[in-house]
Design a protein around this motif. Structure first.
Motif, PDB file in Angstrom:
ATOM      1  N   ARG A   1      -8.534  -1.504  -0.542  1.00 20.28           N
ATOM      2  CA  ARG A   1      -8.714  -1.364   0.905  1.00 20.28           C
ATOM      3  C   ARG A   1      -9.997  -2.064   1.358  1.00 20.28           C
ATOM      4  O   ARG A   1     -10.907  -2.295   0.578  1.00 20.28           O
ATOM      5  CB  ARG A   1      -8.777   0.121   1.284  1.00 20.28           C
TER       6      ARG A   1
ATOM      7  N   TYR B   1       0.353   1.475  -5.949  1.00 20.80           N
ATOM      8  CA  TYR B   1       0.816   0.711  -4.797  1.00 20.80           C
ATOM      9  C   TYR B   1       2.339   0.618  -4.750  1.00 20.80           C
ATOM     10  O   TYR B   1       2.998   0.335  -5.750  1.00 20.80           O
ATOM     11  CB  TYR B   1       0.245  -0.704  -4.824  1.00 20.80           C
TER      12      TYR B   1
ATOM     13  N   ARG C   1      -4.146  -3.354   3.625  1.00 22.08           N
ATOM     14  CA  ARG C   1      -3.890  -2.942   2.243  1.00 22.08           C
ATOM     15  C   ARG C   1      -3.669  -4.193   1.394  1.00 22.08           C
ATOM     16  O   ARG C   1      -3.036  -5.146   1.823  1.00 22.08           O
ATOM     17  CB  ARG C   1      -2.634  -2.080   2.137  1.00 22.08           C
TER      18      ARG C   1
ATOM     19  N   VAL D   1      -3.942   0.226  -5.166  1.00 25.19           N
ATOM     20  CA  VAL D   1      -4.268  -0.195  -3.794  1.00 25.19           C
ATOM     21  C   VAL D   1      -5.737  -0.591  -3.688  1.00 25.19           C
ATOM     22  O   VAL D   1      -6.627   0.070  -4.241  1.00 25.19           O
ATOM     23  CB  VAL D   1      -3.964   0.942  -2.796  1.00 25.19           C
TER      24      VAL D   1
ATOM     25  N   GLU E   1      -6.249   6.751  -0.870  1.00 25.74           N
ATOM     26  CA  GLU E   1      -6.114   5.771   0.200  1.00 25.74           C
ATOM     27  C   GLU E   1      -6.257   6.424   1.568  1.00 25.74           C
ATOM     28  O   GLU E   1      -6.890   5.872   2.476  1.00 25.74           O
ATOM     29  CB  GLU E   1      -4.765   5.057   0.084  1.00 25.74           C
TER      30      GLU E   1
END
Length: 288
Positions: free
Chosen positions: A250, A217, A265, A248, A142
């Protein structure tokens, strides 16, 4: 009996030829995927919404992060390349609804569009690339994703040319959803490379599909994130319905213009695919 043996030989030969064709295509595709990797020099930046570009509580606090050098693909992986990966490896998507999804909305599974994948599928594709190149190919972390989207951590709200969100110029336009506009549901993402790249030469990191990254996450992870090369929590939140970890996503996606910032997010169950999800791969020279 001789006819049966001959028939089997013909079928075997045909299957072998088909296999060799796919393998040849896959070899070319692997080379093309790796040629599309962009080198990103590592550095330090403030990760986690330092400009107040998102209203989501899981984008704060802004925190100091250092990432090492890495490579990341210019483009999101296409459906055509993911289909070829499945054909040559016999891979079965992790989402049991995959075939039904494909039957219900074949237009979303067009070869030129970003691949419709779960996190498990995306990870499998990247690992397969690595196995064929001897490099540690994987989904970006991330932190790497945001650092690259923001042109090595600059104060840019969008991963576009100039860091601006201009409808139909730098990224996809808003979808006006209402009872008077039923066709809104038919809107699709664009083929990778449809809009100008960001300053690093990376395409569609804002507003095409939400992109899977490697991290699990947790909505409060930024409160405890380490400084050096963070990779997400060891144990994240779990989808209580699926029983699998949330991962996650993005980059926002084409269905929500306002949420396409470089810091937005989202989370998704790692085994589930969706029409608004896709991915790109990365690798780093240090083999982290």
């Amino acid at each position: 009996m001789r006819y049966l043996v001959f028939s089997l030989l013909v079928v075997t030969s045909a299957l072998s030829g088909c296999s060799l064709y796919y393998e040849s295509q896959a070899k070319d595709m692997v080379q093309r995927q790796m040629d599309a990797m962009v080198f990103v020099e590592g550095g330090e930046f403030m990760m986690g919404n330092p400009g107040g570009w998102s209203v989501r509580s899981d984008t704060i606090p802004a925190h100091r992060v250092i990432v090492d050098d890495f490579y990341i693909q210019k483009y999101e992986v296409t459906q055509e390349d993911f289909e070829l990966f499945m054909a040559v490896t016999g891979y079965t998507p992790s989402d049991s609804r995959y075939k039904d999804m494909k039957d219900e909305m074949p237009e979303r599974f067009d070869n030129a569009l970003p691949a419709v994948t779960s996190w498990v599928d995306s990870n499998a594709f990247c690992v397969w690339l690595g196995n064929h190149t001897g490099k540690e190919v994987r989904l970006p972390t991330e932190a790497e994703w945001e650092y690259a989207a923001r042109d090595r951590g600059k104060m840019l709200p969008y991963a576009t040319e100039g860091g601006e969100a201009i409808e139909d110029v730098t990224m996809a336009a808003k979808i006006e959803v209402s009872r008077y506009n039923p066709s809104a549901k038919a809107v699709l993402p664009k083929p990778p490379g449809a809009f100008p790249p960001n300053a690093l030469g990376l395409y569609d990191m804002s507003g095409n599909v939400g992109e899977w990254v490697g991290d699990k996450y947790s909505n409060d992870y930024y409160q405890t994130s380490p400084i050096d090369n963070p990779k997400g929590p060891a144990v994240g939140q779990t989808d209580i319905f699926e029983g699998s970890s949330y991962r996650v996503l993005r980059g926002g996606h084409y269905e929500e213009f306002e949420g396409n910032t470089t810091v937005t997010r989202r989370k998704g169950s790692e085994t589930l695919a969706a029409k608004s999800r896709g991915f790109r791969c990365s690798w780093d020279p240090a083999g982290h």
